[in-house]
Design a protein around this motif. Structure first.
Motif, PDB file in Angstrom:
ATOM      1  N   HIS A   1     -25.973  17.589  11.777  1.00 24.83           N
ATOM      2  CA  HIS A   1     -24.890  18.505  12.125  1.00 24.83           C
ATOM      3  C   HIS A   1     -25.440  19.922  12.263  1.00 24.83           C
ATOM      4  O   HIS A   1     -26.233  20.370  11.426  1.00 24.83           O
ATOM      5  N   SER A   2     -24.987  20.626  13.282  1.00 25.65           N
ATOM      6  CA  SER A   2     -25.540  21.959  13.522  1.00 25.65           C
ATOM      7  C   SER A   2     -24.591  22.826  14.330  1.00 25.65           C
ATOM      8  O   SER A   2     -23.603  22.347  14.903  1.00 25.65           O
ATOM      9  N   GLN A   3     -24.921  24.116  14.347  1.00 30.96           N
ATOM     10  CA  GLN A   3     -24.366  25.062  15.295  1.00 30.96           C
ATOM     11  C   GLN A   3     -25.544  25.682  16.041  1.00 30.96           C
ATOM     12  O   GLN A   3     -26.653  25.747  15.519  1.00 30.96           O
TER      13      GLN A   3
ATOM     14  N   HIS B   1     -30.918  24.792  17.092  1.00 32.19           N
ATOM     15  CA  HIS B   1     -29.916  24.130  16.260  1.00 32.19           C
ATOM     16  C   HIS B   1     -30.098  24.548  14.806  1.00 32.19           C
ATOM     17  O   HIS B   1     -31.156  24.339  14.214  1.00 32.19           O
TER      18      HIS B   1
ATOM     19  N   PHE C   1     -19.874  18.553  15.345  1.00 32.67           N
ATOM     20  CA  PHE C   1     -21.085  19.347  15.165  1.00 32.67           C
ATOM     21  C   PHE C   1     -22.357  18.498  15.229  1.00 32.67           C
ATOM     22  O   PHE C   1     -23.446  19.021  15.016  1.00 32.67           O
TER      23      PHE C   1
ATOM     24  N   GLY D   1     -22.681  30.022  17.073  1.00 35.33           N
ATOM     25  CA  GLY D   1     -21.429  29.425  16.646  1.00 35.33           C
ATOM     26  C   GLY D   1     -20.992  28.208  17.433  1.00 35.33           C
ATOM     27  O   GLY D   1     -20.111  27.474  16.984  1.00 35.33           O
ATOM     28  N   THR D   2     -21.582  27.958  18.606  1.00 40.35           N
ATOM     29  CA  THR D   2     -21.192  26.781  19.386  1.00 40.35           C
ATOM     30  C   THR D   2     -21.589  25.509  18.649  1.00 40.35           C
ATOM     31  O   THR D   2     -22.663  25.420  18.068  1.00 40.35           O
ATOM     32  N   ASN D   3     -20.715  24.518  18.681  1.00 38.09           N
ATOM     33  CA  ASN D   3     -20.988  23.264  17.965  1.00 38.09           C
ATOM     34  C   ASN D   3     -22.202  22.543  18.527  1.00 38.09           C
ATOM     35  O   ASN D   3     -22.518  22.633  19.718  1.00 38.09           O
ATOM     36  N   GLY D   4     -22.924  21.825  17.644  1.00 38.39           N
ATOM     37  CA  GLY D   4     -24.206  21.227  17.986  1.00 38.39           C
ATOM     38  C   GLY D   4     -24.177  20.139  19.038  1.00 38.39           C
ATOM     39  O   GLY D   4     -25.228  19.776  19.563  1.00 38.39           O
TER      40      GLY D   4
ATOM     41  N   ARG E   1     -21.426  37.603  11.948  1.00 41.61           N
ATOM     42  CA  ARG E   1     -20.646  36.879  12.950  1.00 41.61           C
ATOM     43  C   ARG E   1     -19.352  37.622  13.283  1.00 41.61           C
ATOM     44  O   ARG E   1     -18.929  37.681  14.429  1.00 41.61           O
TER      45      ARG E   1
ATOM     46  N   SER F   1     -15.404  28.165  10.879  1.00 44.81           N
ATOM     47  CA  SER F   1     -16.770  28.074  11.388  1.00 44.81           C
ATOM     48  C   SER F   1     -17.818  28.341  10.315  1.00 44.81           C
ATOM     49  O   SER F   1     -18.957  27.882  10.421  1.00 44.81           O
TER      50      SER F   1
ATOM     51  N   ASN G   1     -25.522  16.642  16.598  1.00 41.28           N
ATOM     52  CA  ASN G   1     -26.345  16.860  17.784  1.00 41.28           C
ATOM     53  C   ASN G   1     -27.277  15.680  18.065  1.00 41.28           C
ATOM     54  O   ASN G   1     -27.347  14.720  17.297  1.00 41.28           O
TER      55      ASN G   1
END
Length: 221
Positions: free
Chosen positions: A116-118, A96, A109, A136-139, A5, A19, A111
């Motif tokens: 919870h996910s990225q 996700h 985060f 890296g974007t929030n779920g 990352r 993150s 979804n």
């Protein structure tokens, strides 16, 4: 996860702590300095493992994203030859990735799949090889929303990806080069998505059937 990352995004060390759910007192710089010297060894092992794989078996491979019209035309030519889909420069989708959310993050985060996910956004060519990815974007953000804020979308909008000009196909003239996606993505001149099942005609059903996005990108996910 921290090192890829950092190399891919160039984020600050403090941002990486949040993150990647790293304890505040951890020295991330020391962690990265301990990993960098081992990268050549493991990259060599990765390349050897790839060489032993059958070409018919999907395998995670990251290529440099095309930067010239000729390179994009080669990608499109492979899609038409292998999947019978002309003027396609990639299949794009989001995945996700489940995480344990940082303390105090609330529903940031969380979804629609109820965890919870990225989000991992990826684009592959006809041979299951990654041309582009972003993570890296929030779920809470949809696949389409992740794509909209990605640098890939911005480069497609400003024309800096140097896509080829439209060309004539067997059954149509002046056809744009496009990415194929599912219904979660926005419809753009450079994105083709399936027709809605509610208004499906025989011709639209054939198009949806031949839209090979799920056969390719999901092989990685």
């Amino acid at each position: 996860m921290v090192t890829p990352r950092y190399l891919a995004t160039g984020r600050t060390l403090e941002d990486l702590k949040f993150s990647c759910r790293i304890a505040p007192k951890t020295n991330v710089r020391t962690l990265l300095n301990g990993v960098f010297p081992t990268l050549p060894k493991y990259l060599s092992l990765f390349c050897c493992a790839r060489a032993k794989q059958s070409l018919d078996i999907p395998f995670l491979v990251l290529l440099q994203c095309p930067t010239t019209e000729e390179e994009w035309e080669n990608v499109a030519r492979e899609f038409e030859h292998r999947w019978n889909f002309p003027n396609c420069i990639g299949a794009v989708d989001g995945k996700h990735v489940a995480i344990t959310p940082p303390p105090g993050s609330g529903s940031y985060f969380y979804n629609y799949k109820i965890f919870h996910s990225q989000v991992l956004l990826g684009t592959v060519n006809a041979n299951y090889e990654l041309l582009y990815f972003s993570f890296g974007t929030n779920g809470r953000v949809s696949d389409g929303g992740v794509f909209e804020v990605s640098d890939l979308s911005k480069k497609l909008e400003d024309g800096s990806l140097k896509l080829p000009k439209e060309r004539n196909c067997r059954w149509e003239k002046n056809v744009w080069y496009v990415l194929v996606s599912d219904g979660a993505f926005p419809l753009r001149e450079y994105i083709m998505k399936p027709f809605s099942r509610k208004v499906a005609t025989p011709a639209r059903k054939i198009f949806n059937y031949r839209s090979i996005k799920h056969m390719i990108i999901h092989s990685h996910f």
